[in-house]
Design a protein around this motif. Structure first.
Motif, PDB file in Angstrom:
ATOM      1  N   UNK A  77     -48.385  34.385  28.655  1.00 39.90           N
ATOM      2  CA  UNK A  77     -49.652  34.410  27.786  1.00 39.90           C
ATOM      3  C   UNK A  77     -49.082  33.432  26.481  1.00 39.90           C
ATOM      4  N   UNK A  78     -49.871  32.848  25.676  1.00 38.55           N
ATOM      5  CA  UNK A  78     -49.606  31.758  24.898  1.00 38.55           C
ATOM      6  C   UNK A  78     -48.922  32.453  23.783  1.00 38.55           C
ATOM      7  N   UNK A  79     -48.906  33.537  23.461  1.00 40.18           N
ATOM      8  CA  UNK A  79     -48.003  34.136  22.388  1.00 40.18           C
ATOM      9  C   UNK A  79     -46.651  34.669  23.085  1.00 40.18           C
ATOM     10  N   UNK A  80     -46.366  34.038  24.439  1.00 36.16           N
ATOM     11  CA  UNK A  80     -45.150  34.484  25.084  1.00 36.16           C
ATOM     12  C   UNK A  80     -45.058  35.878  25.675  1.00 36.16           C
ATOM     13  N   UNK A  81     -46.029  36.472  25.444  1.00 38.06           N
ATOM     14  CA  UNK A  81     -45.815  37.782  25.958  1.00 38.06           C
ATOM     15  C   UNK A  81     -46.170  37.636  27.550  1.00 38.06           C
ATOM     16  N   UNK A  82     -45.797  38.750  28.431  1.00 37.99           N
ATOM     17  CA  UNK A  82     -45.840  38.567  29.791  1.00 37.99           C
ATOM     18  C   UNK A  82     -46.555  39.517  30.466  1.00 37.99           C
ATOM     19  N   UNK A  83     -47.434  39.409  31.523  1.00 40.90           N
ATOM     20  CA  UNK A  83     -48.115  40.169  32.147  1.00 40.90           C
ATOM     21  C   UNK A  83     -47.834  40.177  33.503  1.00 40.90           C
ATOM     22  N   UNK A  84     -47.344  41.391  33.790  1.00 40.46           N
ATOM     23  CA  UNK A  84     -46.535  41.448  35.353  1.00 40.46           C
ATOM     24  C   UNK A  84     -47.928  41.945  36.114  1.00 40.46           C
ATOM     25  N   UNK A  85     -48.381  41.001  37.192  1.00 38.15           N
ATOM     26  CA  UNK A  85     -49.328  41.345  38.007  1.00 38.15           C
ATOM     27  C   UNK A  85     -49.066  42.214  39.102  1.00 38.15           C
ATOM     28  N   UNK A  86     -47.925  41.746  39.778  1.00 38.14           N
ATOM     29  CA  UNK A  86     -47.470  42.730  40.835  1.00 38.14           C
ATOM     30  C   UNK A  86     -45.847  42.848  40.934  1.00 38.14           C
ATOM     31  N   UNK A  87     -45.442  43.809  41.584  1.00 36.50           N
ATOM     32  CA  UNK A  87     -43.954  43.790  42.047  1.00 36.50           C
ATOM     33  C   UNK A  87     -44.066  44.266  43.216  1.00 36.50           C
ATOM     34  N   UNK A  88     -43.410  43.883  44.244  1.00 39.68           N
ATOM     35  CA  UNK A  88     -43.467  44.184  45.779  1.00 39.68           C
ATOM     36  C   UNK A  88     -41.966  44.218  46.464  1.00 39.68           C
ATOM     37  N   UNK A  89     -41.813  44.823  47.432  1.00 39.63           N
ATOM     38  CA  UNK A  89     -40.455  45.031  48.143  1.00 39.63           C
ATOM     39  C   UNK A  89     -40.764  44.125  49.474  1.00 39.63           C
ATOM     40  N   UNK A  90     -39.751  43.202  49.703  1.00 36.95           N
ATOM     41  CA  UNK A  90     -40.241  42.792  51.020  1.00 36.95           C
ATOM     42  C   UNK A  90     -39.172  42.715  51.784  1.00 36.95           C
ATOM     43  N   UNK A  91     -39.503  42.791  53.094  1.00 36.56           N
ATOM     44  CA  UNK A  91     -38.558  43.114  54.263  1.00 36.56           C
ATOM     45  C   UNK A  91     -37.531  41.758  54.309  1.00 36.56           C
ATOM     46  N   UNK A  92     -36.194  41.870  54.586  1.00 37.93           N
ATOM     47  CA  UNK A  92     -35.341  40.728  54.870  1.00 37.93           C
ATOM     48  C   UNK A  92     -35.601  39.956  55.950  1.00 37.93           C
ATOM     49  N   UNK A  93     -36.489  40.337  57.071  1.00 39.57           N
ATOM     50  CA  UNK A  93     -36.791  39.686  57.999  1.00 39.57           C
ATOM     51  C   UNK A  93     -37.584  38.559  57.796  1.00 39.57           C
ATOM     52  N   UNK A  94     -38.023  38.147  56.749  1.00 43.36           N
ATOM     53  CA  UNK A  94     -39.004  37.233  56.184  1.00 43.36           C
ATOM     54  C   UNK A  94     -38.287  35.740  56.381  1.00 43.36           C
ATOM     55  N   UNK A  95     -38.395  35.222  57.475  1.00 47.65           N
ATOM     56  CA  UNK A  95     -37.820  33.877  57.769  1.00 47.65           C
ATOM     57  C   UNK A  95     -37.718  32.929  56.523  1.00 47.65           C
ATOM     58  N   UNK A  96     -38.896  32.507  56.086  1.00 49.07           N
ATOM     59  CA  UNK A  96     -39.225  31.560  55.133  1.00 49.07           C
ATOM     60  C   UNK A  96     -38.355  31.758  53.836  1.00 49.07           C
ATOM     61  N   UNK A  97     -38.116  33.150  53.530  1.00 47.46           N
ATOM     62  CA  UNK A  97     -37.353  33.523  52.474  1.00 47.46           C
ATOM     63  C   UNK A  97     -35.946  33.144  52.633  1.00 47.46           C
ATOM     64  N   UNK A  98     -35.516  33.628  53.931  1.00 45.93           N
ATOM     65  CA  UNK A  98     -34.073  33.440  54.052  1.00 45.93           C
ATOM     66  C   UNK A  98     -33.809  31.706  54.169  1.00 45.93           C
ATOM     67  N   UNK A  99     -34.572  31.073  54.751  1.00 43.20           N
ATOM     68  CA  UNK A  99     -34.371  29.654  54.596  1.00 43.20           C
ATOM     69  C   UNK A  99     -34.474  28.950  53.154  1.00 43.20           C
ATOM     70  N   UNK A 100     -35.413  29.634  52.327  1.00 45.60           N
ATOM     71  CA  UNK A 100     -35.388  29.480  50.860  1.00 45.60           C
ATOM     72  C   UNK A 100     -34.289  29.559  50.042  1.00 45.60           C
ATOM     73  N   UNK A 101     -33.512  30.633  50.307  1.00 45.10           N
ATOM     74  CA  UNK A 101     -32.201  31.005  49.726  1.00 45.10           C
ATOM     75  C   UNK A 101     -30.996  30.088  50.167  1.00 45.10           C
ATOM     76  N   UNK A 102     -31.092  29.366  51.227  1.00 40.83           N
ATOM     77  CA  UNK A 102     -30.171  28.255  51.426  1.00 40.83           C
ATOM     78  C   UNK A 102     -30.147  27.325  50.510  1.00 40.83           C
ATOM     79  N   UNK A 103     -29.184  27.331  49.508  1.00 42.19           N
ATOM     80  CA  UNK A 103     -28.865  26.470  48.663  1.00 42.19           C
ATOM     81  C   UNK A 103     -28.721  24.866  49.134  1.00 42.19           C
ATOM     82  N   UNK A 104     -28.186  24.815  50.222  1.00 38.26           N
ATOM     83  CA  UNK A 104     -27.833  23.518  50.864  1.00 38.26           C
ATOM     84  C   UNK A 104     -29.032  22.810  51.267  1.00 38.26           C
TER      85      UNK A 104
END
Length: 171
Positions: A77-104
């Motif tokens: 928000x403009x006053x630097x407060x934060x609104x958390x909309x959602x928090x989810x746990x995701x399975x490690x088998x999501x290939x796109x995220x495995x790729x996304x964490x490859x810093x190379x």
């Protein structure tokens, strides 16, 4: 005298690094760091994470917790407060995220429209500004960029980039 030279050298390096980012880019980095610090830093010590933001207000954070991912969607928000909309746990088998964490797969250094990446210009740039960064377990920055949401060429893998854009828009 030796300490003075070391201090001077350290200040010059810090100063020259901060000069690479213009005022808006630095603000985008600082806002993203603020969001992460307020909602996720305490729970993710020494864990890598990805952060994507649009317009310095909407953010999607993915934390790699080794056994699963935590996905946090938040708004600054403009006053630097934060609104958390959602928090989810995701399975490690999501290939796109495995790729996304490859810093190379990421470019070194910060990428903005004035960076070396765009020395020959760009085909298309439209929409609000976006900010992206991948940080490893030591929180070194990779793939850091501050660009229009729609940009061609895009320095971030298009599949990864689309995952974040759609994640912010469709929830």
């Amino acid at each position: 005298m030796k300490r003075i030279l070391i201090l001077f050298f350290a200040l010059c390096i810090g100063h020259s690094y901060s000069q690479e980012l213009n005022e808006f880019e630095l603000e985008s980095r600082n806002k993203a760091d603020l969001v992460f610090d307020k909602i996720a830093k305490s729970q993710s010590k020494n864990l890598p994470y990805l952060l994507f933001g649009i317009g310095n207000s909407s953010y999607l954070i993915i934390i790699d917790r080794n056994t699963h991912y935590t996905r946090i969607k938040a708004n600054l928000k403009q006053n630097d407060s934060i609104e958390v909309e959602s928090i989810k746990s995701l399975d490690k088998t999501i290939g796109i995220l495995e790729k996304a964490f490859d810093k190379s797969i990421y470019h070194k250094g910060f990428i903005g429209f004035q960076s070396e990446f765009y020395k020959n210009g760009y085909e298309l740039a439209n929409g609000a500004m976006s900010y992206f960064v991948m940080k490893d377990k030591d929180w070194n920055r990779y793939g850091e960029s501050c660009l229009s949401v729609i940009v061609k060429p895009n320095p971030i893998d298009i599949e990864i980039y689309n995952y974040f854009v759609i994640g912010i828009i469709n929830e």
